[in-house]
Design a protein around this motif. Structure first.
Motif, mmCIF file in Angstrom:
data_model
loop_
_atom_site.group_PDB
_atom_site.id
_atom_site.type_symbol
_atom_site.label_atom_id
_atom_site.label_comp_id
_atom_site.label_asym_id
_atom_site.label_seq_id
_atom_site.Cartn_x
_atom_site.Cartn_y
_atom_site.Cartn_z
ATOM 1 N N PRO A 191 1.175 -0.908 -0.464
ATOM 2 C CA PRO A 191 -0.104 0.056 -0.688
ATOM 3 C C PRO A 191 1.176 1.256 -0.216
ATOM 4 O O PRO A 191 0.308 2.333 -0.305
ATOM 5 C CB PRO A 191 -0.910 0.059 0.971
ATOM 6 N N LEU A 192 2.311 1.065 0.383
ATOM 7 C CA LEU A 192 2.606 2.179 0.841
ATOM 8 C C LEU A 192 3.275 2.773 -0.774
ATOM 9 O O LEU A 192 3.115 4.421 -0.708
ATOM 10 C CB LEU A 192 4.014 2.470 1.456
ATOM 11 N N VAL A 193 4.074 2.339 -1.681
ATOM 12 C CA VAL A 193 4.213 2.406 -3.019
ATOM 13 C C VAL A 193 3.149 3.363 -3.881
ATOM 14 O O VAL A 193 3.821 4.047 -4.899
ATOM 15 C CB VAL A 193 5.089 1.779 -3.438
ATOM 16 N N VAL A 194 1.614 2.833 -3.405
ATOM 17 C CA VAL A 194 0.417 3.753 -4.114
ATOM 18 C C VAL A 194 0.365 4.494 -4.002
ATOM 19 O O VAL A 194 0.216 5.676 -4.510
ATOM 20 C CB VAL A 194 -0.232 2.382 -3.869
ATOM 21 N N ARG A 195 0.855 4.365 -2.313
ATOM 22 C CA ARG A 195 0.155 5.507 -1.315
ATOM 23 C C ARG A 195 0.968 6.763 -1.906
ATOM 24 O O ARG A 195 0.648 8.206 -2.562
ATOM 25 C CB ARG A 195 0.135 5.549 -0.699
ATOM 26 N N ASP A 196 1.735 6.285 -2.085
ATOM 27 C CA ASP A 196 3.054 7.958 -2.358
ATOM 28 C C ASP A 196 3.307 7.755 -4.013
ATOM 29 O O ASP A 196 3.142 9.323 -4.193
ATOM 30 C CB ASP A 196 4.760 6.837 -2.470
ATOM 31 N N THR A 197 2.560 7.238 -4.807
ATOM 32 C CA THR A 197 2.711 7.931 -5.986
ATOM 33 C C THR A 197 1.656 8.434 -6.077
ATOM 34 O O THR A 197 1.936 9.373 -7.125
ATOM 35 C CB THR A 197 2.665 6.206 -6.773
ATOM 36 N N LEU A 198 0.031 7.807 -5.760
ATOM 37 C CA LEU A 198 -1.010 9.192 -5.574
ATOM 38 C C LEU A 198 -0.561 10.124 -4.660
ATOM 39 O O LEU A 198 -1.075 11.425 -5.703
ATOM 40 C CB LEU A 198 -1.830 7.821 -5.441
#
Length: 568
Positions: free
Chosen positions: A203-210
């Protein structure tokens, strides 16, 4: 590969261990990263593949849309799930991937049919889906486990997830294009993406990308950061998905506005109260951490306030006494007078004129109000307390349509509006009736509209005053996520003590208005305020009129007050 050599790859099926390294237009897969060294394939569940036909009958285009060329290094770096899956010391998939990778680098492929280890197949084994060509490079293939997540998340969410994992290997131009596309993607896709990322422990990499792309919650004409009646035109699923995404991306303003919108619009799941789903659902279908219950409770408080306003005028014009009279506290410095109570109180006519037919004037307006509330706005129900709702004249014919209307005591049969703004708008259409030309202004409209304006001021505020403040709510870490048989995440609520929810309307430690005065469509004073404590024994009251500078707090005091003086 020579320039004169024209390679035509054969018809390959799902589950192929190796695929040819070709250009985007010719490859039997989508190219996310041109330098990728692995192909990820999603086989899908059995029911999902039945929609498009069997493995043998699916078209090449359908199979191609389920394959993506990516970088194994980026997958392992950005996703703990793939880091463990492709580790040869942990899982069989990792060992198979290492063997195929070594075969490709060592040129261990021959034109002779063989299995994934490069050895010839036995008679009992099935032939490979295609015959490797010695002059063509190949890429190893790994298949995503079809039972690890719900197929309803969609192939588009899987592709977007893999693109985010490979984002660091994009060139600058491709990064800019991807960020521009990601910024305006639909909320429904982003919600499914976040659920998929959680299933793969990423979830962290997706949240940071968004967050880096500045996700704008779609490119529609609705602004999720400010409440507007146009938000109520969205579907309930869209509003719930926006709440879910705002919570993950830590957007408190959008979260409060959209929870306010859900509260005002109402939910189909709240018809019989809040019930935990029996089957697994997506996290936006049932908001965890007690938020679902909190929104339902706040909505019921608002509806109860509207009901109390109607009951106040029905009692006034009907000559009925207040069922729960409470004496007003004396003004500071003035002694209280002991007045003996009598069993019969003189009736106060609502008619503005002291004519002989004032009683008839009140009765006329009482009838018109009852008719308007029951037939036009459908906000009250007229029934009998003498009839058992389960009673039927003919027990053998439960489905008979010949029963008289007065036996229909189901209050939901009239289907009142669920949108609170629509309810308020309908109530404000109350006509200014009069029994004759000599009784102009005796009706309820001139007295009924200002309190409705007071309620509407809180319901329609652009800041979403009735929504949940996620910054003061318990962390999402206080819930436990489980994986069910169809691999849709299901949150288990852990009981949250009141002292951990300082902004919850059910928190007994917060002050509560025993009496609140409304005058000229505004809260005028709170003459009796309880000091919230954890136990009722230590409850104290304040007789000093006090209004909170916070409109959210004033909304809570109004809608949770024990008694309201609508015409103070």
């Amino acid at each position: 590969m020579g320039s004169e050599y024209q390679f035509e790859y054969p018809e390959v099926e799902e589950g192929a261990p190796l695929l040819p390294d070709l250009d985007q237009s010719d490859a039997p897969y989508k190219v996310i990263l041109k330098t990728g060294n692995i192909v990820v394939e999603y086989l899908g569940s059995d029911s999902d593949r039945e929609v498009g036909g069997s493995v043998q009958t699916q078209t090449q285009a359908a199979v191609r849309n389920r394959r993506w060329r990516v970088s194994s290094e980026e997958l392992m770096r950005n996703s703990p799930y793939f880091g463990a899956l492709l580790d040869p010391e942990k899982f069989r998939e990792g060992r198979q991937f290492l063997q195929r990778k070594m075969m490709v680098h060592r040129g261990g492929l021959t034109s002779e049919p063989g299995n994934s280890n490069g050895h010839a197949f036995d008679d009992e084994q099935s032939p490979p889906p295609f015959t490797p060509d010695p002059e063509v490079k190949y890429l190893p293939v790994i298949a995503l486990p079809s039972q690890h997540f719900s197929a309803k998340l969609g192939v588009d969410a899987i592709e977007l997830f893999l693109e985010i994992l490979c984002f660091r290997s994009f060139d600058e131009e491709l990064k800019a294009q991807f960020n521009a596309k990601l910024k305006v993607l639909p909320v429904s896709l982003i919600a499914r993406l976040l659920e998929l990322a959680d299933a793969f422990n990423s979830p962290l990499v997706v949240r940071d990308t968004l967050k880096r792309a500045g996700y704008a919650f779609g490119k529609g004409k609705f602004t999720p950061s400010k409440f507007d009646p146009s938000l109520l035109k969205l579907s309930e699923d869209r509003i719930r998905q926006t709440i879910f995404v705002a919570r993950i991306l830590n957007e408190p303003v959008i979260f409060q506005v959209m929870t306010h919108a859900l509260l005002v619009m109402g939910s189909k799941a709240w018809v019989n109260g809040v019930e935990r789903p029996d089957c697994p659902v997506f996290p936006w279908r049932y908001l965890s951490n007690g938020i679902e219950e909190e929104l339902y409770f706040r909505r019921q408080c608002v509806l109860n306030t509207i009901t109390d306003l109607q009951a106040y005028f029905l009692r006034a014009y009907g000559g009925l006494e207040d069922p729960d009279p409470k004496p007003r506290p004396p003004a500071p410095g003035k002694p209280s007078l002991s007045v003996p109570l009598t069993t019969l109180q003189p009736r106060l006519f609502q008619c503005r004129y002291a004519y002989g037919n004032s009683s008839a004037c009140d009765a006329f307006h009482l009838g018109q109000m009852t008719r308007f509330f029951s037939l036009r706005t459908k906000t009250i129900f007229l029934g009998s307390t003498l009839i058992d709702p389960d009673f039927a004249l003919d027990p053998s014919d439960d489905d008979s349509d010949d029963e008289p209307d007065h036996f229909d005591s189901d209050p939901h049969s009239q289907h009142p509006p669920t949108d609170i703004t629509a309810i308020l708008a309908a109530l404000k259409q109350c006509p200014d009736y009069q029994i004759d030309p000599n009784h102009i202004g005796c009706g309820v409209r001139r007295r009924f509209t200002p309190p409705l304006d007071c309620i509407e001021r809180f319901v329609g505020d652009g800041r979403g005053l009735l929504g949940v403040d996620i910054l003061s709510w318990p962390s999402i870490s206080s819930t436990t996520t489980t994986t069910t048989s169809n691999n849709t995440s299901n949150d288990i609520n852990i009981p949250i003590p009141n002292n951990r929810t300082p902004t919850s309307w059910t928190n007994r430690t917060l002050p509560r208005a025993h009496i609140i005065d409304i005058r000229f469509s505004r809260i005028n004073a709170i003459p009796l305020l309880s000091r919230g404590t954890s136990t009722s024994r230590n409850t104290t009251t304040s007789t000093t009129p006090r209004l909170s500078p916070s409109q959210e707090e004033n909304a809570r005091l109004l809608f949770t007050a024990k008694k309201r003086n609508w015409e103070a």
